[in-house]
Design a protein around this motif. Sequence first.
Motif, PDB file in Angstrom:
ATOM      1  N   ILE A  40      -0.120  -1.803  10.459  1.00 43.59           N
ATOM      2  CA  ILE A  40       0.208  -3.210  10.708  1.00 43.59           C
ATOM      3  C   ILE A  40       0.577  -3.837   9.362  1.00 43.59           C
ATOM      4  CG2 ILE A  40      -0.574  -5.321  11.863  1.00 43.59           C
ATOM      5  CD1 ILE A  40      -3.054  -3.468  12.747  1.00 43.59           C
ATOM      6  N   ASP A  41       1.867  -3.860   9.054  1.00 46.52           N
ATOM      7  CA  ASP A  41       2.296  -4.316   7.728  1.00 46.52           C
ATOM      8  C   ASP A  41       2.640  -5.803   7.733  1.00 46.52           C
ATOM      9  OD1 ASP A  41       2.883  -3.634   4.957  1.00 46.52           O
ATOM     10  OD2 ASP A  41       4.915  -4.228   5.483  1.00 46.52           O
ATOM     11  N   ASP A  42       2.198  -6.475   6.673  1.00 47.43           N
ATOM     12  CA  ASP A  42       2.390  -7.924   6.543  1.00 47.43           C
ATOM     13  C   ASP A  42       3.573  -8.237   5.637  1.00 47.43           C
ATOM     14  OD1 ASP A  42       1.955 -10.615   6.880  1.00 47.43           O
ATOM     15  OD2 ASP A  42       0.286 -10.745   5.481  1.00 47.43           O
ATOM     16  N   GLY A  43       4.698  -7.548   5.877  1.00 48.29           N
ATOM     17  CA  GLY A  43       5.899  -7.825   5.099  1.00 48.29           C
ATOM     18  C   GLY A  43       5.796  -7.439   3.646  1.00 48.29           C
ATOM     19  N   SER A  44       5.182  -6.291   3.359  1.00 51.07           N
ATOM     20  CA  SER A  44       4.988  -5.852   1.972  1.00 51.07           C
ATOM     21  C   SER A  44       6.323  -5.742   1.233  1.00 51.07           C
ATOM     22  CB  SER A  44       4.303  -4.481   1.943  1.00 51.07           C
ATOM     23  OG  SER A  44       3.048  -4.528   2.558  1.00 51.07           O
ATOM     24  N   PRO A  45       6.418  -6.332   0.044  1.00 46.24           N
ATOM     25  CA  PRO A  45       7.664  -6.239  -0.725  1.00 46.24           C
ATOM     26  C   PRO A  45       7.796  -4.946  -1.523  1.00 46.24           C
ATOM     27  CG  PRO A  45       6.103  -7.647  -1.869  1.00 46.24           C
ATOM     28  CD  PRO A  45       5.453  -7.273  -0.558  1.00 46.24           C
ATOM     29  N   GLU A  49       8.895   1.127   4.513  1.00 48.37           N
ATOM     30  CA  GLU A  49       9.732   2.319   4.445  1.00 48.37           C
ATOM     31  C   GLU A  49       8.885   3.590   4.435  1.00 48.37           C
ATOM     32  OE1 GLU A  49      10.147  -0.401   2.673  1.00 48.37           O
ATOM     33  OE2 GLU A  49      12.124  -1.086   3.376  1.00 48.37           O
ATOM     34  N   ILE A  50       7.766   3.540   3.724  1.00 51.10           N
ATOM     35  CA  ILE A  50       6.846   4.683   3.704  1.00 51.10           C
ATOM     36  C   ILE A  50       6.286   4.919   5.108  1.00 51.10           C
ATOM     37  CG2 ILE A  50       4.635   5.527   2.828  1.00 51.10           C
ATOM     38  CD1 ILE A  50       6.856   5.621   0.758  1.00 51.10           C
ATOM     39  N   ALA A  51       5.921   3.836   5.797  1.00 46.89           N
ATOM     40  CA  ALA A  51       5.397   3.954   7.158  1.00 46.89           C
ATOM     41  C   ALA A  51       6.421   4.616   8.081  1.00 46.89           C
ATOM     42  CB  ALA A  51       4.999   2.581   7.687  1.00 46.89           C
ATOM     43  N   GLU A  52       7.675   4.239   7.924  1.00 45.73           N
ATOM     44  CA  GLU A  52       8.738   4.822   8.758  1.00 45.73           C
ATOM     45  C   GLU A  52       8.899   6.321   8.480  1.00 45.73           C
ATOM     46  OE1 GLU A  52      11.969   2.308   7.726  1.00 45.73           O
ATOM     47  OE2 GLU A  52      11.346   0.666   9.052  1.00 45.73           O
ATOM     48  N   GLN A  53       8.747   6.720   7.220  1.00 44.11           N
ATOM     49  CA  GLN A  53       8.806   8.143   6.883  1.00 44.11           C
ATOM     50  C   GLN A  53       7.626   8.895   7.509  1.00 44.11           C
ATOM     51  OE1 GLN A  53       9.307   8.826   2.639  1.00 44.11           O
ATOM     52  NE2 GLN A  53      10.650   7.055   2.459  1.00 44.11           N
ATOM     53  N   LEU A  54       6.456   8.282   7.486  1.00 43.99           N
ATOM     54  CA  LEU A  54       5.273   8.907   8.076  1.00 43.99           C
ATOM     55  C   LEU A  54       5.431   9.052   9.589  1.00 43.99           C
ATOM     56  CD1 LEU A  54       2.525   7.034   6.030  1.00 43.99           C
ATOM     57  CD2 LEU A  54       3.125   9.453   5.847  1.00 43.99           C
ATOM     58  N   GLY A  66       7.803  -1.801  -0.421  1.00 45.67           N
ATOM     59  CA  GLY A  66       8.348  -0.652   0.288  1.00 45.67           C
ATOM     60  C   GLY A  66       7.358   0.051   1.187  1.00 45.67           C
ATOM     61  N   THR A  67       6.223  -0.583   1.471  1.00 41.16           N
ATOM     62  CA  THR A  67       5.231   0.018   2.367  1.00 41.16           C
ATOM     63  C   THR A  67       5.837   0.332   3.732  1.00 41.16           C
ATOM     64  OG1 THR A  67       3.366  -1.096   1.276  1.00 41.16           O
ATOM     65  CG2 THR A  67       3.015  -0.343   3.532  1.00 41.16           C
ATOM     66  N   GLU A 100       0.820  -1.213   0.000  1.00 37.61           N
ATOM     67  CA  GLU A 100       0.000   0.000   0.000  1.00 37.61           C
ATOM     68  C   GLU A 100       0.859   1.271   0.000  1.00 37.61           C
ATOM     69  OE1 GLU A 100      -3.020  -0.156  -0.545  1.00 37.61           O
ATOM     70  OE2 GLU A 100      -3.866  -1.992   0.298  1.00 37.61           O
ATOM     71  N   ARG A 101       2.034   1.227  -0.597  1.00 34.51           N
ATOM     72  CA  ARG A 101       2.926   2.385  -0.548  1.00 34.51           C
ATOM     73  C   ARG A 101       2.306   3.616  -1.225  1.00 34.51           C
ATOM     74  NH1 ARG A 101       8.119   2.399  -1.993  1.00 34.51           N
ATOM     75  NH2 ARG A 101       7.939   4.522  -2.802  1.00 34.51           N
ATOM     76  N   GLU A 102       1.509   3.430  -2.267  1.00 40.47           N
ATOM     77  CA  GLU A 102       0.889   4.571  -2.936  1.00 40.47           C
ATOM     78  C   GLU A 102      -0.254   5.164  -2.123  1.00 40.47           C
ATOM     79  OE1 GLU A 102       1.190   1.598  -4.445  1.00 40.47           O
ATOM     80  OE2 GLU A 102       2.232   1.820  -6.385  1.00 40.47           O
ATOM     81  N   ASN A 103      -1.022   4.300  -1.435  1.00 44.00           N
ATOM     82  CA  ASN A 103      -2.217   4.747  -0.732  1.00 44.00           C
ATOM     83  C   ASN A 103      -1.942   5.235   0.683  1.00 44.00           C
ATOM     84  OD1 ASN A 103      -4.001   3.962  -2.882  1.00 44.00           O
ATOM     85  ND2 ASN A 103      -3.764   1.839  -2.234  1.00 44.00           N
TER      86      ASN A 103
END
Length: 237
Positions: free
Chosen positions: A45-50, A55-60, A52-53, A18-21
């Motif tokens: 709650i990320d399920d190991g998205s390949p 990384e986006i969460a960490e930026q947020l 880059g979700t 969900e990196r775009e959304n």
Amino acid sequence: MAAGGADKFSVLLPTYNERENLPLVVWLLARTFRESGNNFEIIIIDDGSPDGTQEIAEQLEKIYGSDKIIISLPFLSGTAYIHGMKHATGNFIVIMDADLSHHVSLYFVLKQKEGNFDIVSGTRYKGNGGVYGWDLKRKLISRGANFITQVLLRPGASDLTGSFRLYRKEVLQKLMEKCVSKGYVFQMEMIVRARQLGYTIGEVPISFVDRVYGESKLGGNEIVSFLKGLLTLFATT
């Protein structure tokens, strides 16, 4: 709810690719809660998205602060809510999709206050609720599943398979202890068990919009699992 109230809302956002959304849904949630004066936190709650979700969460998290964005990973399939609940500090829990199919609003909060409900569930099948972006086949599957569920289980709610809901935290914890289903059946079982336990349920009409980016996870296996779960609930409730 008045600004400065004691209530706190923990939003559980399960993600997979969900990196775009994710940035937009987090921005919408943060703006909505802040403008209304409600205290909140968003638990991704990320399920190991390949894609880059994570990384986006960490930026947020850096942008909004670690008190507002909590990252929870990894988790075993089917246990996202249980995993996310471990991090929730609010007395109310909001569960929703991260793919922008759910319109961010305070209707759930207002409805809860109106009737002091234990659960407020979004419904696509009452009032001005609806579904947009689905083809006829998927609409028929959804309507058919809901109709069969209403006939067999008589759950006291009009939309059993939706995943946009608000719960009192202690109610959600109790229900998750009782529920054994996974996937699409999980949402249905939560409402059925809530009825069994005597919890009050309010409904808010919602417009469900098919995901903006990415692909739907609904497939043949999910449909078969849903039917099996429905029959299991019918036999045990």
